[in-house]
Structure formats: C-alpha cells, structure tokens
Design an enzyme around this catalytic site. Sequence first.
Site, PDB file in Angstrom:
ATOM      1  N   HIS A  67       7.543-102.544  46.198  1.00 47.49           N
ATOM      2  CA  HIS A  67       8.695-102.895  45.364  1.00 47.49           C
ATOM      3  C   HIS A  67       8.306-102.843  43.891  1.00 47.49           C
ATOM      4  CE1 HIS A  67       6.639-106.751  46.003  1.00 47.49           C
ATOM      5  NE2 HIS A  67       7.265-107.246  44.946  1.00 47.49           N
ATOM      6  N   HIS A  69       8.129-105.070  41.341  1.00 48.28           N
ATOM      7  CA  HIS A  69       7.500-106.136  40.558  1.00 48.28           C
ATOM      8  C   HIS A  69       6.157-105.665  40.009  1.00 48.28           C
ATOM      9  CE1 HIS A  69       9.924-109.786  42.257  1.00 48.28           C
ATOM     10  NE2 HIS A  69      10.496-109.234  41.211  1.00 48.28           N
ATOM     11  N   ASP A  71       3.328-107.056  39.598  1.00 47.39           N
ATOM     12  CA  ASP A  71       2.100-107.369  40.327  1.00 47.39           C
ATOM     13  C   ASP A  71       1.929-106.474  41.555  1.00 47.39           C
ATOM     14  OD1 ASP A  71       4.262-108.624  41.539  1.00 47.39           O
ATOM     15  OD2 ASP A  71       3.058-110.255  42.357  1.00 47.39           O
ATOM     16  N   ASP A 177       5.833-108.166  49.531  1.00 53.25           N
ATOM     17  CA  ASP A 177       6.537-109.451  49.478  1.00 53.25           C
ATOM     18  C   ASP A 177       7.826-109.339  50.288  1.00 53.25           C
ATOM     19  OD1 ASP A 177       4.533-110.252  47.802  1.00 53.25           O
ATOM     20  OD2 ASP A 177       5.693-110.055  45.968  1.00 53.25           O
ATOM     21  N   GLU A 202       1.762-111.091  53.053  1.00 50.59           N
ATOM     22  CA  GLU A 202       1.661-111.995  51.905  1.00 50.59           C
ATOM     23  C   GLU A 202       1.676-113.439  52.393  1.00 50.59           C
ATOM     24  OE1 GLU A 202       4.412-113.952  50.019  1.00 50.59           O
ATOM     25  OE2 GLU A 202       6.197-112.746  50.391  1.00 50.59           O
TER      26      GLU A 202
END
Length: 657
Positions: A67, A69, A71, A177, A202
């Site tokens: 995804h 994000h 991080d 995530d 995660e």
Amino acid sequence: MAIECLVLGAGQEVGKSCVVVTINGKRIMFDCGMHMGYDDHRRYPDFSLISKSRDFDHSLHCVIITHFHLDHVGALPYFTEVCGYNGPIYMTYPTKALAPLMLEDFRKVLVDRRGEEEQFTSLHISQCMEKVIAVDLKQTVQVDDDLQIRAYYAGHVLGAAMFYAKVGDSAMVYTGDYNMTPDRHLGAAQIDRLELDLLITESTYATTIRDSKYAREREFLKAVHECVAGGGKVLIPTFALGRAQELCILLDDYWERMNLKVPIYFSAGLTIQANMYYKILISWTSQKVKETYATRNAFDFKHVHNFDRSLINAPGPCVLFATPGMISGGFSLEVFKQWAPCEMNLITLPGYCVAGTVGHKLMSGKPTKINLDKDTQIDVRCQIHQLSFSPHTDSKGIMDLTKFLSPRNVILVHGEKPKMVSLKERIQSELRIPCYLPANCDTVHIPSTIYVKAHASNTFIRSCLNPNFRFLKRSKEDNSDQVLRNTNPTAPLQVNDERVAEGILIMEKGKKARVVHQDDLLLMLRQKKHDVQFAYCCAAQLDNLEETRNRDDALGLSDKCSSLQLLFKELSNYFSGVNIQDLGEHLQVESFHVSVCVKDNCPYRIIDDSQKEAATVYFCCSWSAADEKLAWEIISAMERFSLIDNLPCRNSISRTN
C-alpha cells in the site's frame, strides 16, 4: 527446500517495512519503506544485505508493494533510481495512483521545509512509477514460469492488499497492514483459505483488543464537541489518505445531525487530490459507500473546507486535519507549536505513532515540555486525547486471520518487541503453530513441504484395489501382540485386508513423475523378480521320535514324514486358530515353510558335537520379510514345547524366480 526470510525493516519495530523472501529459489522483496522516526542511515533498509555487489536485478525476481503509506513505499524511488533496481514492481491500481502523491508530498516536506539533502527527486518518483505493473484483486500474475502472485483485499487504506506468492508447491502470504473489521469508508480484509507454508503478518496492535467501533466514535465526537463548545481549537494530525477520510465522514455526518457551525478544515493541496481519487476508485471502498454512491458521494463533504495558513492564529474554535500524522514534521508540527501552549485547545491522536515522533512523545505520558531540537522547546498545556482509530487490526484480528489460514509457520513483523513476544506465545500455545519474530537484519529459515503430482500406472491401481485377505482366529480376551496364541477353538474369525498400497515413485528428467507397481518397474528395467527370504536350520530333540518311527515303519512311512507329522501335531495343538497346511514335503503357514533338512552340511545350520544325537532332527525354515513376525512367533513356540534345544542360527538367502 527451506523458505528463507531476510528482514530488512519492521523487525521488532514499526517502520520501514521491508522483507526479502527466498522461496524455492525465487527472491521477492515485500515492501520498500522508510522509517519516519529517523533522519540518518536508519531511515532506509540496508539494501547491501540483498547483494554486496549491488546487482539487485539479478538478486531479486520482483518487488511487491502492499500500500501507499511511506513506511511501506517511502524508500522505493531511492531503491530503483539511486540504487539501480530495474526489475518488475507490483502493486494495486489505487496504490500506483496514490503512492506518487505521498512520495512527492514527503519530498517537499523533507527538502523545501526541513532543508534536508534530497534523497530522490520528482523525476525519480515518476521514473520509478513507470516500472510499476498494476494488478487487480484476486488476479493471478505469472511473474515467470515458476513464480505466481495474487493480491487480496486488506482494508486498512484504499488499495491496500495482502499478497500470496507461490513457487512450485511452496506458498506464503505477506499481509502488509490490514484491518479485519470494516469502517465507514473501507471494508474488512478478505482472503481465500489457502495452503501455506508461511504467513508473515503485521503485529502493530499485538496485545490490544479494541472495544466497539461505535463506542470509540462516541468518545472521539464527545471530546471534539466539548473542546469547540468551550472555544478551543482541535488539531487532528493525520495522513492525507486513510484515517483522514474516515474521520471526515464521521465529523461531517455529526455536524449535519447536530447543526454545528464551527468550521472544519483540512490542510489543502494533497487532500483535494486524495478525495478525487477516492471518488474515482469508489469500487475499492466499503459496501455502504458503494451502495449510497448513486444518491450521495460520501467524499463530498458539506462541512469540511480547505485551510489557509493565515487562519492558524485566527480567533474562535475550529477543527483542523493537518498532515503528516504522528506530528513528524510539516504543517501538523507547525500548527502544534502554535496551539500546544493553550489549555483550551485539544490535540487528538487517532492512531499509532512511531517512536521518535512528537506524536509518540505525547502518547507516552503527559509531558509539559517537548524538545524538538537543542534550540527549540515547546510548552504543552493543551489537552491530549488518544483514540484507537488506527486502520490496523487488533490482537483478535491477527489471531482470527492466523487461525483461518492455518499456515505451517508464522513470522511477526511491524510491531513492538514486548507485545510481539506475548502474541508469539499465544500463537504457539493456542494454535500450535511455530512463530518467529526476527529483528532487523535477521534471517529466518522456514522448512517447506514439497508435493509432487504423479500419475499412477494401471497395474499399481489394480494392485491397490484387489483384496488380499488374511484369516485369523482371536479370542475375545486376547489383546496382546501374540495374535497367533489362541487355545479357544470357538474364537471369532478376524479378517484383514492387506491389499498393496505402496508403489515406486519414478522421476525422469523432462517427464512427469509416475507411481508404478514393482512388476512395471521390472519390465522397464528388463529384470526378473528378486525375492529376499530368511532361512534357519534348527536342531530339534524329539523325545518320542523312536516311538513314532516304529509306528511309521509298520505303515511304510519314512523318517522324514514321521518328523513332519509330529511337528504338525504339536503346532496344530498349540496354534488352534491358525491354518497350518501339511503339504507332504513341508508344512506351510502364509510364506513360512518348514521341512526336514537331510543335508549333512546345511549352510544355514550351526551346531556343536553335543547336538549330534540319534534323536536329533533338523528342520529348515524359510520365509519372506513380510512374515518375519509370524515366523518368530512359530519358532518361539516350538522352542517352548521342547522341540528345539537351542536358538537357531540366522542367515538370509536370496532367490530369483
């Protein structure tokens, strides 16, 4: 063959997710993120561990991004355009559309506002995205002849996906995530029941079990309403995509129901583009948003407006969504400096904050002062409110997913070590699944199960289907291993079907594997059947041998027949439930044969001079390996009723039919 997992990021920490997995010779990098809490070499993964020569194209077969994000994707332009990786990159369509926005926004904050050295340029971002291959949900992508991947809906943020990878008979899932419960704008994670050697999940909220979504929403709305009713300002630091849209929908609906006139602002720029993509990619949102889309687009907010910097110190209450989340820098940090010293104001942190950020410091206690650097100190007199509006799943969700998939092994990443240790113990004790939590730069070796599809020959199939009955009588009271020992003449008949269920696996280069019967193999090799048998020549002392001889002489019977008849009588009395056949020249039970040995120097006989008496008779016994237990039971019985003086020698013979 083992699965090898090299953790370059998110090992016992939250930040810079990057895991390199080698599965049946194929090497995949899952995520390529950066750490929001560091501004030194710890910001990016240590890519030299992948290849010391930095030949990444030959070291990796593909890169998968779950995804947008930072991080999880923040280091990708650096890895491709600076480090030189030119191989395939896979991500979903929404991730490909939104990742460049996040990367460019971060680059501007890093260079234009912080004045740091530029790690990658706008051109690098666009060139990186040109290498990306977009995939749809549940689309099976054949990366090469052996490696296939598939994306599954992960919730969390728009376009987030869990990825399944399979090479040969080894398979795994990397979750990135995910969220196991639906919210106002996204659905819950969905995945098929898969046969997995490894699940990498995660564990951000490894020990947290959240209360109901509605209770959290009520608490959030109450805190915001009380602050603005008292004339205060509310700062909600959040990323422009994800929780921002979720909370905007919540507040916009609440403002409408309560007829509130207090302005709600969103720091402009990225938000406008983000909301546009949410409208375009409506099919990736929750079921409720899709159902109401025809009458009202949930992302057309009535009460949310763009924010101008001149309004930072404007009088009166307001609610402001400012990026980035975690107050790691940028506009949210600028507003925090201005609003934190006022007791009327409220800072509400809706999700997880990485260590090293201002948000994490605020969540760790109630600090009165925060040092931004050696020259800047902020007085903190405002209210601090923390709510679990994180798009990550909680402990129950992690356990539910792990139980549903039931992988052979689990690796935990993207979490805090003490909480991960607790979750690991639960997975191992409750689900009985081996679990690992490697640190950054650690490598875990996971054994994988190899399955081979093989064709079965017709002869092998027929041999499996044909019955092979064995009939034994057993007393009801006898449960011991001495199944042949039975003195009850009315014992029930026991029938065993010992049909052949084993074959020979043949694997030839360039041909499919086959399972064949041993007769098929002999034909293929142009060989004859070769049986291995065991042989014993036993010296037996027959006490009533002379009496039997005198009787048989009158009947014209030989010594050989006399000895066999005596042995047959004794065995029949002892094993009353066993079918012992007298075939004249020998006695037979299954493959066990007993005959009188007439050779002076039998190769299977070992005796001393003391045994050479007139009453000594030698019996040659032979049997196949399948009936070895049966043979020893008969010989042991013969020894017990004094037919045999000493234990016979054990030799083996081979016979070709």
